[in-house]
Design a protein around this motif. Structure first.
Motif, PDB file in Angstrom:
ATOM      1  N   ARG A 146       0.841  -1.193   0.000  1.00  0.00           N
ATOM      2  CA  ARG A 146       0.000   0.000   0.000  1.00  0.00           C
ATOM      3  C   ARG A 146       0.875   1.241   0.000  1.00  0.00           C
ATOM      4  O   ARG A 146       1.847   1.327   0.766  1.00  0.00           O
ATOM      5  CB  ARG A 146      -0.889  -0.012   1.243  1.00  0.00           C
ATOM      6  N   GLU A 148      -5.682   5.161  -2.399  1.00  0.00           N
ATOM      7  CA  GLU A 148      -6.689   4.135  -2.660  1.00  0.00           C
ATOM      8  C   GLU A 148      -6.960   4.072  -4.158  1.00  0.00           C
ATOM      9  O   GLU A 148      -6.347   4.796  -4.944  1.00  0.00           O
ATOM     10  CB  GLU A 148      -7.973   4.450  -1.893  1.00  0.00           C
ATOM     11  N   ALA A 149      -7.905   3.209  -4.534  1.00  0.00           N
ATOM     12  CA  ALA A 149      -8.220   3.049  -5.954  1.00  0.00           C
ATOM     13  C   ALA A 149      -8.801   4.316  -6.565  1.00  0.00           C
ATOM     14  O   ALA A 149      -8.650   4.559  -7.769  1.00  0.00           O
ATOM     15  CB  ALA A 149      -9.202   1.889  -6.136  1.00  0.00           C
ATOM     16  N   ASP A 150      -9.472   5.141  -5.752  1.00  0.00           N
ATOM     17  CA  ASP A 150     -10.081   6.371  -6.263  1.00  0.00           C
ATOM     18  C   ASP A 150      -9.221   7.602  -5.990  1.00  0.00           C
ATOM     19  O   ASP A 150      -9.705   8.724  -6.095  1.00  0.00           O
ATOM     20  CB  ASP A 150     -11.471   6.564  -5.657  1.00  0.00           C
ATOM     21  N   ARG A 185     -11.265   0.147  -9.033  1.00  0.00           N
ATOM     22  CA  ARG A 185     -12.277   1.127  -8.624  1.00  0.00           C
ATOM     23  C   ARG A 185     -13.606   0.453  -8.280  1.00  0.00           C
ATOM     24  O   ARG A 185     -14.279   0.846  -7.319  1.00  0.00           O
ATOM     25  CB  ARG A 185     -12.468   2.166  -9.732  1.00  0.00           C
ATOM     26  N   ARG A 203     -14.034  -2.675  -7.207  1.00  0.00           N
ATOM     27  CA  ARG A 203     -13.871  -3.397  -5.944  1.00  0.00           C
ATOM     28  C   ARG A 203     -13.778  -2.447  -4.766  1.00  0.00           C
ATOM     29  O   ARG A 203     -14.264  -2.754  -3.664  1.00  0.00           O
ATOM     30  CB  ARG A 203     -12.630  -4.283  -6.018  1.00  0.00           C
ATOM     31  N   ALA A 204     -13.159  -1.282  -4.970  1.00  0.00           N
ATOM     32  CA  ALA A 204     -13.098  -0.287  -3.895  1.00  0.00           C
ATOM     33  C   ALA A 204     -14.487   0.255  -3.570  1.00  0.00           C
ATOM     34  O   ALA A 204     -14.795   0.538  -2.405  1.00  0.00           O
ATOM     35  CB  ALA A 204     -12.163   0.848  -4.296  1.00  0.00           C
ATOM     36  N   LYS A 214     -16.119  -2.237  -1.379  1.00  0.00           N
ATOM     37  CA  LYS A 214     -15.538  -2.191  -0.041  1.00  0.00           C
ATOM     38  C   LYS A 214     -16.069  -1.004   0.750  1.00  0.00           C
ATOM     39  O   LYS A 214     -16.380  -1.131   1.941  1.00  0.00           O
ATOM     40  CB  LYS A 214     -14.011  -2.114  -0.147  1.00  0.00           C
ATOM     41  N   ARG A 215     -16.197   0.152   0.109  1.00  0.00           N
ATOM     42  CA  ARG A 215     -16.720   1.334   0.819  1.00  0.00           C
ATOM     43  C   ARG A 215     -18.149   1.089   1.291  1.00  0.00           C
ATOM     44  O   ARG A 215     -18.520   1.480   2.406  1.00  0.00           O
ATOM     45  CB  ARG A 215     -16.665   2.561  -0.090  1.00  0.00           C
TER      46      ARG A 215
END
Length: 421
Positions: free
Chosen positions: A110, A169-171, A259, A261-262, A265-266
């Motif tokens: 990460r 993060e992805a975003d 994005r 998958r994120a 997760k959110r």
């Protein structure tokens, strides 16, 4: 009135330009490389372990001798050293679940950068939706103001910000503010006791007969989009020449997958926060199973000599268990019940789903899917299997937990001090 210190984290999304993103990416890669250098220096240094002083001197020398090492702020470099030393302390602590520190991969680790001193941030509120913060070697950056930060808003919560951490993060990049407040010590929670069974068909089943369920984390259209981009990435990987760098098209496809998958997760974390807050407010004692989730998620493929059976079915089950994030749910419950004067108790997990809560008869045939039918002719209780398990959990004796992990965990044989080469 007795006051206790309460530390919390507040996450906000940063609004960065392309140049600022490039600077933060470079700092994160430098921090990862510094971790790897520290790990090599600490564990393989002329037959003896390096001390904190040795590591600190090595970092200072590297920042003067290596050009790209200077792009990481000095305070952030020192934070990498403290984090690395804390990783060893956690590993050597018999009550902590941390694993042995290892090298960080460029593609799998990460991306993070630490800002340990709050005075460098100079946080200001710009308007109702946005705030501004100073980031070392990046400049003034706006962030989404979704919650009043302690000590910054007139009439807002009292307290202070002790530092921050930048996480990609992805975003995009986010900032995690570390906050500290003095709050009144919680009184004993007057609420009732409840047992909770975590599952897949029913997310949370309570011993009072109620359940807490959720919808799929992705809509039907989003699932189809994810399926298509995953198939697209498979085609692009087949066309890729082995040993060649990843193409920009394949990298864009990976970003689309990340994005989606994120987003799932959110939504999962949002549901967990809302549900655990409601449970911690309603109940004084919450009992859950003590599950070894890491062992439950092991693959069933076996070895060449002893191949596994039902491998595809076990893989699907593992994905569903991981998607529910059972461990994170209990972690949230622990600190939320503690803040409200409650308690989380972990009880042994074996046979809670096979035992009748009314008569105590235990038999594997008692449970058939989601239906529990006691085979004892003198009982014959019939009901939901998860509710029966939750009642057994509520009636069992366990060990109270606080923070992370059980208070009675034994030291693992694998937790040995690091050795020099």
């Amino acid at each position: 009135m007795e006051l206790v210190k309460q530390t919390r984290a507040h996450v906000a999304r940063l609004d960065l330009s392309a140049a600022q993103v490039a600077v933060l990416d470079g700092q994160a890669h430098t921090a990862r490389a510094l971790w790897n250098l520290l790990h090599e220096y600490f564990t393989f240094r002329q037959g003896r372990l390096a001390s904190v002083k040795d590591c600190d001197e090595a970092i200072r020398a590297a920042r003067h001798e290596i050009d790209w090492m200077g792009q990481l702020p000095a305070q952030a470099a020192q934070a990498v050293l403290r984090t690395y030393r804390q990783a060893w302390a956690n590993f050597l602590n018999p009550d902590h679940p941390a694993k042995r520190p290892i090298f960080k991969s460029r593609l799998r680790s990460r991306m993070t950068v630490d800002v340990p001193q709050a005075r460098d941030l100079q946080i200001k509120r710009v308007n109702r939706r946005w705030g501004a913060v100073n980031l070392p070697k990046v400049g003034r950056v706006r962030f989404r103001w979704t919650k009043d930060l302690p000590g910054l808003t007139k009439g807002g919560p009292a307290g202070r910000i002790t530092g921050a951490r930048l996480v990609k993060e992805a975003d995009g990049w986010h900032i995690v503010f570390r906050t500290e407040r003095q709050v009144p010590a919680p009184l004993c929670h007057p609420g009732p006791q409840v047992g909770i069974d975590r599952g897949i068909t029913v997310a949370l089943a309570l011993s009072d007969g109620t359940t807490r369920e959720h919808r799929d984390w992705l809509t039907g259209g989003e699932k189809e989009h994810l399926r298509r981009v995953e198939k697209k990435s498979a085609r692009q990987r087949r066309a890729r020449t082995p040993g060649q760098p990843t193409s920009k098209r394949l990298r864009r496809t990976y970003d689309q997958i990340a994005r989606l998958r994120a987003k799932a997760k959110r939504r999962a974390v949002d549901w967990q926060h809302q549900t655990t807050t409601e449970l911690a407010s309603a109940f004084g004692v919450i009992k859950v199973e003590k599950l070894l989730i890491a062992n439950m998620l092991k693959s069933a493929k076996g070895t060449i000599e002893h191949p596994g059976v039902n491998v595809a079915q076990k893989s699907g089950l593992n994905r569903k268990i991981a998607g529910e994030a059972w461990g994170h749910t209990v972690t949230l419950l622990e600190y939320k019940t503690r803040d409200r004067g409650g308690q989380v108790v972990k009880v042994p997990a074996p046979y809670t789903s096979q035992t009748c809560h009314r008569c105590g008869h235990r038999e594997a045939a008692n449970r058939d899917g989601t239906t529990f039918a006691c085979r004892n002719p003198d009982c014959g209780w019939i009901g939901h299997a998860d509710t029966n398990a939750a009642i057994n959990i509520n009636n069992a004796d366990g060990t109270a937990v606080s923070g992370r992990g059980d208070l009675g965990v034994t030291r693992s044989a694998k937790r040995q001090p690091p050795r020099a080469a």
